[in-house]
Design a protein around this motif. Structure first.
Motif, mmCIF file in Angstrom:
data_model
loop_
_atom_site.group_PDB
_atom_site.id
_atom_site.type_symbol
_atom_site.label_atom_id
_atom_site.label_comp_id
_atom_site.label_asym_id
_atom_site.label_seq_id
_atom_site.Cartn_x
_atom_site.Cartn_y
_atom_site.Cartn_z
ATOM 1 N N ILE A 148 0.999 -1.267 -0.023
ATOM 2 C CA ILE A 148 -0.027 0.033 -0.057
ATOM 3 C C ILE A 148 0.876 1.292 0.024
ATOM 4 C CG2 ILE A 148 -1.913 -1.113 1.035
ATOM 5 C CD1 ILE A 148 -0.993 0.060 3.879
ATOM 6 N N ASN A 149 0.168 2.433 -0.308
ATOM 7 C CA ASN A 149 0.857 3.593 -0.131
ATOM 8 C C ASN A 149 1.011 4.333 1.128
ATOM 9 O OD1 ASN A 149 1.305 3.301 -2.792
ATOM 10 N ND2 ASN A 149 -0.386 4.603 -3.744
ATOM 11 N N HIS A 150 1.804 5.410 1.377
ATOM 12 C CA HIS A 150 1.932 6.160 2.544
ATOM 13 C C HIS A 150 1.866 7.530 1.789
ATOM 14 C CE1 HIS A 150 3.528 8.254 6.101
ATOM 15 N NE2 HIS A 150 3.038 7.100 6.938
ATOM 16 N N PRO A 151 1.119 8.391 2.546
ATOM 17 C CA PRO A 151 1.255 10.036 2.413
ATOM 18 C C PRO A 151 2.764 10.254 1.838
ATOM 19 C CG PRO A 151 -0.119 9.586 4.155
ATOM 20 C CD PRO A 151 0.546 8.199 4.004
ATOM 21 N N LEU A 152 3.637 9.613 2.440
ATOM 22 C CA LEU A 152 5.190 10.264 2.294
ATOM 23 C C LEU A 152 5.828 9.325 1.280
ATOM 24 C CD1 LEU A 152 6.380 10.615 5.848
ATOM 25 C CD2 LEU A 152 5.688 12.528 4.368
ATOM 26 N N GLY A 153 5.446 8.432 0.969
ATOM 27 C CA GLY A 153 5.783 7.412 -0.381
ATOM 28 C C GLY A 153 4.799 6.293 -0.821
ATOM 29 N N LYS A 154 5.181 5.801 -2.101
ATOM 30 C CA LYS A 154 4.436 5.211 -2.701
ATOM 31 C C LYS A 154 5.123 3.756 -2.312
ATOM 32 C CE LYS A 154 2.987 3.720 -7.470
ATOM 33 N NZ LYS A 154 1.777 3.686 -7.258
ATOM 34 N N MET A 260 2.298 14.897 -6.964
ATOM 35 C CA MET A 260 0.904 15.376 -7.736
ATOM 36 C C MET A 260 -0.110 14.900 -7.195
ATOM 37 S SD MET A 260 2.027 17.108 -10.138
ATOM 38 C CE MET A 260 0.565 17.424 -11.299
ATOM 39 N N GLY A 261 0.062 14.126 -5.936
ATOM 40 C CA GLY A 261 -1.107 13.404 -5.375
ATOM 41 C C GLY A 261 -1.546 12.199 -5.984
ATOM 42 N N TYR A 262 -1.712 11.279 -5.255
ATOM 43 C CA TYR A 262 -2.096 9.781 -5.854
ATOM 44 C C TYR A 262 -3.181 9.775 -6.719
ATOM 45 C CZ TYR A 262 1.608 7.946 -2.608
ATOM 46 O OH TYR A 262 2.916 7.849 -1.869
ATOM 47 N N HIS A 267 0.330 5.531 -12.634
ATOM 48 C CA HIS A 267 1.356 5.099 -12.532
ATOM 49 C C HIS A 267 2.254 5.101 -13.970
ATOM 50 C CE1 HIS A 267 4.766 2.862 -10.980
ATOM 51 N NE2 HIS A 267 4.487 1.713 -11.931
ATOM 52 N N GLY A 268 1.705 4.515 -14.980
ATOM 53 C CA GLY A 268 2.555 4.405 -16.270
ATOM 54 C C GLY A 268 2.820 5.799 -16.819
ATOM 55 N N GLU A 269 2.197 6.864 -16.734
ATOM 56 C CA GLU A 269 2.398 8.262 -17.180
ATOM 57 C C GLU A 269 3.643 8.760 -16.462
ATOM 58 O OE1 GLU A 269 -2.168 9.574 -18.337
ATOM 59 O OE2 GLU A 269 -1.332 9.976 -16.135
#
Length: 365
Positions: A148-154, A260-262, A267-269
């Motif tokens: 999963i993601n975290h606000p500080l990192g994917k 940019m905000g999840y 992801h591919g872009e």
């Protein structure tokens, strides 16, 4: 026309097949062969459920398999602890057991969430990947990365946990929006750049066919991508060496997604823009020719992908990249290119070259 091809991810006793083909959702026996009991929980989202959940459920129940449906909200912004807990809530409420198999029916977010839930629930239950996006079929469904993601990192929280089976039904790509198809092509291009220069040339020649979902072209692209990833994962399951090459463009790309905000950049872009930045750094270090950088950019453009990155500011890029999983002893490690089809990992990137790349190939937000 070949309707199904099968590859194997060779991991000893944890090896598993990847079935790639047309209309595989109508072949439930492919799934049932991997079920320790005739009960599954299908995890999907609000976009995919109306398209394929009833169909898959009907095929399985006709063979005596009990199905627990779990429908999550759709989007990268929901790849969180809160959404993960929705899966756990449903599993517990339905008294799912250790032999209840979780099936991920959807794209990369669903696959990552379901795999992480499977790794954690009752300390590990079986799961199967049924990817319905190109990106998931060629990349995220294969290799056992979950999280999963975290606000500080994917993708900063997760586990390596391999599926029992990957079932890539290329028919599902027909319902994919054009933007999502292009996002998947970013990962396909990656395989040519890091591993197979002939595949890169094939992509240059066949990109128009891929974007119109020509069946033979799509079948080859998915098969070759999975073949490369299976080879890499078999040699380096936990990313201690060459598997890190699969992260070409991802250090910059994850910074773009976070900054940019999840969900605002797919992801591919972000990977496409990140790869252009990595190629530019490689060129500045004397590893790549300018003409090669332009070929890379041209292929991304022909795939409907960005060939520049958003201007987050060099300091913000560095801050986000400092949280990348490849950071070692406080140093950011980048995947760089020494040619088309040749990549390596290095922490020895001059800051001047990084700053120059982050200035040259960016545009105002």
């Amino acid at each position: 026309m070949i309707t199904m091809q099968t590859l194997t991810v060779a991991l000893g006793s944890r090896s598993y097949p990847i079935h790639i083909g047309i209309d595989l959702l109508n072949q439930p026996e492919l799934i049932i062969a991997h079920l320790p009991q005739k009960r599954v929980a299908i995890v999907t989202n609000t976009t995919v459920a109306p398209l394929y959940l009833d169909k898959l459920t009907a095929r399985l129940t006709a063979h005596g398999v009990a199905v627990v449906p779990i429908i999550l909200p759709d989007g990268e912004e929901y790849k969180t602890w809160e959404t993960l807990n929705l899966i756990f809530d449903a599993l517990l409420e339905n008294r799912c057991e250790r032999k209840t198999t979780l099936i991920a029916l959807g794209g990369g977010v669903i696959g990552d969430l379901t795999g992480f839930a499977a790794a954690s629930y009752l300390r590990g239950v079986p799961f199967i990947q049924i990817p319905t996006t190109l990106l998931a079929q060629v990349d995220s469904s294969v290799g056992g990365k979950t999280g999963i993601n975290h606000p500080l990192g994917k993708n900063m929280i997760g586990a390596f946990y391999q599926p029992q089976l990957v079932l890539a039904d290329t028919t599902t790509l027909a319902t994919l929006p054009a933007r999502e198809l292009s996002a998947g092509l970013a990962e396909v291009i990656k395989y040519g750049l890091i591993y197979d220069p002939e595949f890169f040339v094939w992509l240059e020649d066949n990109m128009a066919k891929l974007r119109t979902l020509d069946k033979d072209s799509i079948a080859y692209a998915v098969h070759r991508s999975c073949e490369i990833k299976a080879e890499v994962v078999a040699q380096d399951e936990r990313e201690s060496g060459m598997r890190a090459l699969l992260n070409l463009g991802h250090t910059f790309g994850h910074a773009i997604e976070s900054g940019m905000g999840y969900g605002n950049w797919l992801h591919g872009e972000a990977v496409a823009a990140g790869t252009v930045l990595a190629a530019d750094v490689s060129q500045r270090m004397g590893l790549l020719k300018t003409a090669q950088v332009e070929r890379i950019r041209a292929l991304y453009r022909s795939a409907g992908l960005p060939d520049t990155a958003p201007d987050l500011g060099a300091a913000r890029y560095m801050d986000y990249m400092g949280l990348d999983k490849k950071v070692e002893s406080g140093r950011i490690r980048f995947v760089l290119l020494s040619g088309i089809g040749s990549a390596f990992v290095s922490a020895d990137v001059p800051e001047t070259d990084l700053t120059a790349a982050l200035t040259h190939y960016v545009h105002a937000i």
